[in-house]
Scaffold this active site. Structure first.
Site, mmCIF file in Angstrom:
data_model
loop_
_atom_site.group_PDB
_atom_site.id
_atom_site.type_symbol
_atom_site.label_atom_id
_atom_site.label_comp_id
_atom_site.label_asym_id
_atom_site.label_seq_id
_atom_site.Cartn_x
_atom_site.Cartn_y
_atom_site.Cartn_z
ATOM 1 N N ARG A 52 -37.008 53.078 61.422
ATOM 2 C CA ARG A 52 -36.283 53.739 62.512
ATOM 3 C C ARG A 52 -36.459 55.246 62.472
ATOM 4 O O ARG A 52 -35.943 55.930 63.353
ATOM 5 C CB ARG A 52 -34.786 53.427 62.374
ATOM 6 N N ARG A 75 -25.831 55.159 69.691
ATOM 7 C CA ARG A 75 -27.000 54.502 69.089
ATOM 8 C C ARG A 75 -28.260 54.807 69.917
ATOM 9 O O ARG A 75 -29.333 54.988 69.358
ATOM 10 C CB ARG A 75 -26.754 52.991 69.000
HETATM 11 P P1 AMP Z 1 -29.278 46.791 64.348
HETATM 12 O O1 AMP Z 1 -28.665 45.455 64.102
HETATM 13 O O2 AMP Z 1 -30.756 46.823 64.089
HETATM 14 O O3 AMP Z 1 -28.924 47.357 65.698
HETATM 15 O O4 AMP Z 1 -28.646 47.793 63.253
HETATM 16 C C1 AMP Z 1 -27.256 48.027 63.209
HETATM 17 C C2 AMP Z 1 -26.977 49.291 62.424
HETATM 18 O O5 AMP Z 1 -27.458 49.156 61.079
HETATM 19 C C3 AMP Z 1 -27.638 50.554 62.948
HETATM 20 O O6 AMP Z 1 -26.927 51.155 64.023
HETATM 21 C C4 AMP Z 1 -27.619 51.430 61.687
HETATM 22 O O7 AMP Z 1 -26.319 51.908 61.417
HETATM 23 C C5 AMP Z 1 -27.953 50.410 60.603
HETATM 24 N N1 AMP Z 1 -29.410 50.281 60.422
HETATM 25 C C6 AMP Z 1 -30.165 49.165 60.645
HETATM 26 N N2 AMP Z 1 -31.466 49.400 60.382
HETATM 27 C C7 AMP Z 1 -31.533 50.692 59.978
HETATM 28 C C8 AMP Z 1 -32.610 51.541 59.591
HETATM 29 N N3 AMP Z 1 -33.874 51.106 59.562
HETATM 30 N N4 AMP Z 1 -32.315 52.814 59.240
HETATM 31 C C9 AMP Z 1 -31.048 53.267 59.256
HETATM 32 N N5 AMP Z 1 -29.996 52.537 59.626
HETATM 33 C C10 AMP Z 1 -30.235 51.261 60.000
#
Ligand code: AMP
Length: 215
Positions: A86, A169
């Protein structure tokens, strides 16, 4: 086969990751799912990342990179990364990991979406913590309100799917994650699919892309 799935929050990465992993026999590695599992267990890692996840902020790079490296070490065959990398630093750490482990990314697949469509999609998203099935009040409502069609579990809305947190986000995505498209485009293994179509049409499109790379 090693695939990185890119796309803003709500672009449908989780849904399409499941389709591709089932079809091509890949292990689905979702950093968001890994963090939510640790948070549910209230493990030391879960406690460390909980505030970031709930507020829609990125977990620090070193924490994510360590978790992904440990996870990939334990995956025997091909994998698909969903929600990682990310940031540019994470992408570079992944490249370094692959160099020292003798692998390469075969495909970086990006799901493109418009911001307003994402906000509407995420605000209606409910999922089943028991089996992982995802519903949407507009496009795919459960047969019975609040109950999973597949396993009968109680559906929950993610804490970070409120409109204000979704907008945060998306800002984080624009600032830190969108530049990754240019990074991977220059490496020549980048392809983009319109994520705004119906999930079935997106599934057909991503499957065709992966079929093409696989052939
Ligand atoms: P997601 O389910 O992919 O939308 O991820 C939910 C949350 O997990 C994100 O908003 C971040 O807080 C954290 N997160 C997931 N993947 C990452 C990543 N590669 N780097 C940093 N934070 C992450």
């Amino acid at each position: 086969m090693r695939i990185v799935l890119l796309g803003c929050p709500g672009a449908g990465k989780g849904t399409q990751a499941k389709v591709l992993c089932a079809r091509f026999g890949l292990t689905h590695v979702s950093t968001g799912d890994l963090f939510r599992t640790e948070m549910a267990k209230a493990s030391p890692l879960g406690k460390r990342v909980g505030d970031y996840v709930k507020k829609g902020m990125l977990v620090p790079d070193d924490v994510v990179v360590e978790l992904v490296a440990a996870t990939l070490d334990a995956v025997p065959g091909g994998w698909l990364l969903d929600g990682f990398p990310r940031t540019l630093a994470q992408a570079q750490a992944l490249d370094k990991y692959l160099v020292s482990n003798g692998g390469k990314i075969d495909l970086v697949l990006s799901l493109a979406m418009r911001e307003e469509a994402v906000v509407a999609r995420l605000a209606g998203r409910w999922s089943c913590p028991a089996c992982g099935e995802v519903f949407n009040l507009q496009s795919r409502p459960p047969q019975q309100a609040g109950v999973c069609d597949k396993c009968g579990g109680k559906l929950l809305q993610r804490e970070d799917d409120t409109e204000a947190t979704v907008r945060r986000r998306l800002m984080v995505y624009e600032d830190l994650t969108r530049p990754l498209a240019a990074y991977y485009r220059s490496e020549g293994n980048f392809q983009e699919v319109d994520g705004g179509q119906s999930p079935e049409d997106v599934a057909r499109a991503v499957t065709a892309v992966v079929d093409g790379v696989h052939a």
